[in-house]
Design an enzyme around this catalytic site. Structure first.
Site, short mmCIF file in Angstrom:
data_model
loop_
_atom_site.label_atom_id
_atom_site.label_comp_id
_atom_site.label_asym_id
_atom_site.label_seq_id
_atom_site.Cartn_x
_atom_site.Cartn_y
_atom_site.Cartn_z
N GLY A 34 41.22 27.05 39.88
CA GLY A 34 41.59 27.53 41.21
C GLY A 34 40.65 28.63 41.63
N LYS A 35 40.77 29.01 42.89
CA LYS A 35 39.92 30.07 43.39
C LYS A 35 40.54 30.71 44.61
CE LYS A 35 36.02 29.14 45.21
NZ LYS A 35 36.12 29.86 46.47
N PHE A 38 37.74 36.11 46.54
CA PHE A 38 36.71 36.82 45.79
C PHE A 38 36.76 36.50 44.30
CE2 PHE A 38 40.36 39.56 46.54
CZ PHE A 38 40.76 39.84 45.24
N ALA A 39 37.45 35.47 43.90
CA ALA A 39 37.56 35.14 42.48
C ALA A 39 37.71 33.63 42.31
CB ALA A 39 38.75 35.86 41.84
N VAL A 40 37.33 33.18 41.15
CA VAL A 40 37.47 31.78 40.77
C VAL A 40 37.94 31.74 39.32
CG1 VAL A 40 35.05 31.60 40.09
CG2 VAL A 40 36.33 29.52 40.62
N ASP A 149 55.91 41.73 41.58
CA ASP A 149 55.58 40.47 42.25
C ASP A 149 56.11 39.29 41.44
OD1 ASP A 149 54.59 38.91 44.29
OD2 ASP A 149 52.55 38.81 43.48
#
Length: 776
Positions: A34-35, A38-40, A149
């Site tokens: 997943g991505k 700003f991240a993958v 969360d």
């Protein structure tokens, strides 16, 4: 969506046509999980232990200081958390522009996806999962860490379908007695104090989210939802939710004690553990002992697993450097191999239950040999000749542009290239006639090259409506705004709508039950008629009603199922507090689907209230919706009301104002059919507070009462004073003969036989029909 090939093409000039795997340090990258912006997240496999891991690759150049601090705090929290039901941190690698976080991989994905595919859990299954969730949250609170969360999207499932708590992005440290003031979380799971912008105690915030999570596990839907954030906020602040008929009384009691509006009156984790619903399965109480599962994970306190250290030493890995890495919580290659081997050792023991009865000294050499035989250590880590550390992780070479476009998206071309490089599967030529030092073997081989590149694109998810079944207890409803000229709107205004519920309560708002409710009752006035899915003869599936999705973030509409089924009767198996909906009102329309995924937010306290939102919608309705009708003169006064006066109204006044607008619309639409009808002067008549009859064929108000330029608040007030005379209790009807224009409905009156244009409150019982008056 970023698509990266599992293999990369060999650079030109090598003379070989085969493809080579990509590698990050000691990890072979397999595919993308997943991505985000700003991240993958990549799925990779450790080359020594052959263990699958998840690598979160973060582009630091696209983060501001606050988000970067949030990432570092998440890493700091995960370093302190060693629990069997919390995602384990294995390694952290960092360059100038990139951050690589290697964590445990949960192969069965999110609990959210499991529920969307399989429906809600049985209470026995939910109890087992909730025990694991509660154990993880309690462990966090004991270490003065609050998650903030908790949701099904952050509950992962490993290969054994055990819970793994993940995503500590909103987590923080807390001290008892020192409230927090960061109002963050996912709206459907957020506590009332977050929406109100009040300071809060961290554990109480997580307990509210635990109540929502338990509700979702048992029901397969969200307890609080709405078409927009203000509506969701209002429902959370009221603390009202619906309980399905299949939920047990003990489970309902536990959920209600967690979902209490007043945080000071919420149940504690210790009380949750002692609740009767939690104690129903004695086998779960014996399993809830993390002491054995945590053996070897408290390595920073000097508790090392000598068996794992022996395996590492046999592989040529320096024991002293491994111990130092564990003591300093370095989370480098040494610590990663230690924790991964420890996990392999635990899996080996779990597959051989009889080995527990064998003395430890007798079985230790056997386990070590089996682990060594299954590791399949690459040839390059075997001792040979000395070599340069750069040979283990050479600098990436420039590849052709066509190869990059076919294998790596433009975002990952620059962000991952410092760590990704083609690796020859046959390493004998590289390490021939060279010896390997155990110290240089595990040096962090990360290039410090700077990078620049475009931003990452968001991955689009496939949205699929889920099958469901019918049958749910309804205790709260909305007013349907879909009507026809023959069926004008009926708006029910409750005097408790504008009054906040008492602190510490979580009650239902019951509506009158209709004994004659049928398939047309629930489907007549819905925006998306029909019901979704099928019912299972073995156990009840999640009772989803098909309609517009109530998720405030995505707001997508649900499709109709392949088969439209009539609603199940609510009379069977109902408790004393069970109620159903009258015809013309929207039914319970929440469902947990893939397109209902929620995201965490900061600043939930900045969401505006429901009254202001209703006011704005009424402005749009008066300007757009009324322009298509030839309204009488008083409508200009309604349209000319300023926005400032609307903002100061209460919720009850706004609902009355909307009722007046709907009445004028309906009156204008059907007035052409009654131009020849005699105009009768209205006769003041005393009605009970629940009377809400609409008159179509005579003026709604006398002409002197509606003057040009009169504000809607004054108009509504005169409507109440002149005609309704609403009081605290029902007012007795006059005993004299009724005027000719007024007749009393008999219990046997058939609404279907009324003349066109007449209307009444639908789905009323015989006793209720006798108290209403029809104006002809």
């Amino acid at each position: 969506m970023v698509i990266m090939s599992e293999f990369s093409a060999v650079p030109t000039g090598t003379g070989q046509g085969q493809q080579k795997p990509l590698r990050v340090g000691f990890y072979d990258v397999e595919r993308t999980l997943g991505k985000g912006n700003f991240a993958v997240v990549k799925l990779a496999r450790h080359r020594v232990t052959k263990t699958q891991v998840a690598i979160k690759i973060i582009d630091k150049t696209r983060l501001d200081s606050s988000n970067l601090e949030k990432i570092y705090r998440e890493v700091q929290l995960m370093k302190l958390l060693n629990h069997p039901n919390i995602i384990k941190l294995y390694q952290v690698m960092e360059t100038k522009d990139m951050l690589y976080i290697v964590t445990e991989f949960a192969k069965n994905g999110e609990m959210f996806d499991y529920l969307t595919s399989n429906g809600h859990l049985s209470e026995n299954e939910a109890r087992k999962k909730f025990w694991q969730i509660l154990s993880a949250v309690e462990y966090c609170h004991n270490h003065h860490i609050v998650h903030r969360d908790l949701k099904t999207e952050n509950l992962l499932l490993d290969g054994n379908m055990d819970i793994k708590l993940a995503d500590f992005g909103f987590g923080n440290f807390y001290k008892p007695g020192e409230p927090l003031s960061t109002w963050c979380g996912s709206p459907p799971y957020a506590a009332p104090e977050v929406f109100e912008g009040k300071e809060y105690e961290g554990p109480q915030l997580d307990i509210w989210s635990l109540g929502v999570v338990l509700y979702v596990l048992v029901c397969g839907s969200l307890p609080f939802d709405g078409p927009n954030l203000p509506t969701l906020r209002q429902r959370v602040l009221e603390g009202r939710f619906r309980i399905p008929f299949f939920m047990s009384q003990d489970c309902e009691t536990l959920i209600r004690r967690m979902l209490v509006v007043d945080p000071a009156k919420r149940i504690t984790i210790a009380q949750i553990r002692q609740h009767r619903w939690m104690q129903a399965d004695p086998t779960l109480l014996q399993q809830d002992d993390p002491a054995f599962s945590m053996q070897g994970y408290t390595s920073n306190l000097g508790d090392y697993n000598e068996q794992v250290l022996g395996i590492m030493q046999a592989l040529g890995i320096d024991r002293q450097r491994t111990v130092e890495s564990l003591q300093n919580s370095s989370y480098n290659h040494f610590a990663a191999i230690y924790y991964l081997l420890l996990e392999r050792l635990r899996e080996h023991r779990s597959t051989q239950p009889s080995s527990r009865a064998t003395p430890a000294p007798a079985r230790q050499p056997q386990l070590r040999n089996s682990d060594l035989s299954s590791l399949e250590v690459p040839q390059e880590i075997l001792p040979c000749d000395p070599f340069r550390p750069s040979l283990l992780c050479p600098q990436p070479q420039a590849l052709a542009q066509s190869v990059l476009q076919a294998e790596i998206d433009c975002d990952l071309h620059s962000s991952l290239q410092p760590l990704f490089f083609p690796l020859d599967t046959n390493c004998s030529g590289v390490f021939r006639h060279r010896s390997i030092s155990p110290s240089s073997l595990l040096d962090t081989a990360i290039s410090e090259e700077a990078r620049q590149g475009p931003s990452l694109e968001e991955e689009q998810e496939v949205q699929e409506p889920l099958p469901g079944s019918t049958g749910r207890r309804h205790t709260l409803a909305e007013v349907s705004t879909h009507f026809s000229p023959l069926n004008p709107p009926c708006i029910i205004v409750s005097s408790s709508a504008a009054v906040s519920p008492s602190e510490g309560t979580s009650s239902d708002s019951c509506l009158p039950f209709s004994a004659s409710e049928g398939p047309a009752g629930l489907g007549g006035g819905l925006a998306t008629p029909g019901l979704l899915g099928t019912s299972s003869p073995v156990r009840l599936a999640s009772p989803f009603l098909g309609s517009q999705s109530a998720t405030p973030v995505l707001q997508s509409q649900a499709g109709l199922g392949a088969t439209v089924l009539p609603p199940v009767s609510f009379q069977e198996g109902r408790r004393a507090s069970d109620t159903s909906l009258t015809q013309g009102l929207k039914a319970f329309r929440q469902q947990l689907r893939k397109n209902a995924r929620t995201k965490g937010f900061l600043g939930l306290n900045k969401i505006k209230g429901l009254a202001r939102q209703v006011c704005q919608s009424s402005i749009r309705g008066s300007r757009g919706g009324m322009s298509t009708f030839h309204t009488p003169a008083p409508s200009s006064g309604l349209q000319g009301c300023t926005a400032s006066s609307r903002e100061g109204r209460s919720l009850l006044e706004e609902v009355l104002h909307q009722q007046r607008l709907l009445q004028l619309q309906h009156h204008s639409a059907v007035s052409s059919d009654y131009q020849q009808a005699p105009q009768l002067s209205p006769v003041p008549y005393v009605l009970t507070p629940c009377d809400g009859l609409l008159v179509s064929g005579i003026p709604l108000l006398p002409t002197p009462l509606l003057q040009p330029g009169m504000s809607p608040v004054a108009s509504a007030a005169q409507l109440l004073d002149a005609h309704l005379h609403i009081s605290a209790g029902p007012v007795a009807l006059p005993t004299g003969p009724l005027p000719q224009c007024l007749t009393r409905l008999s219990p046997s009156c058939d609404p279907a036989g009324l003349p066109q244009g007449d209307c009444e409150m639908e789905d009323l019982t015989s006793g209720q029909r006798g108290t209403f008056v029809l104006v002809q």
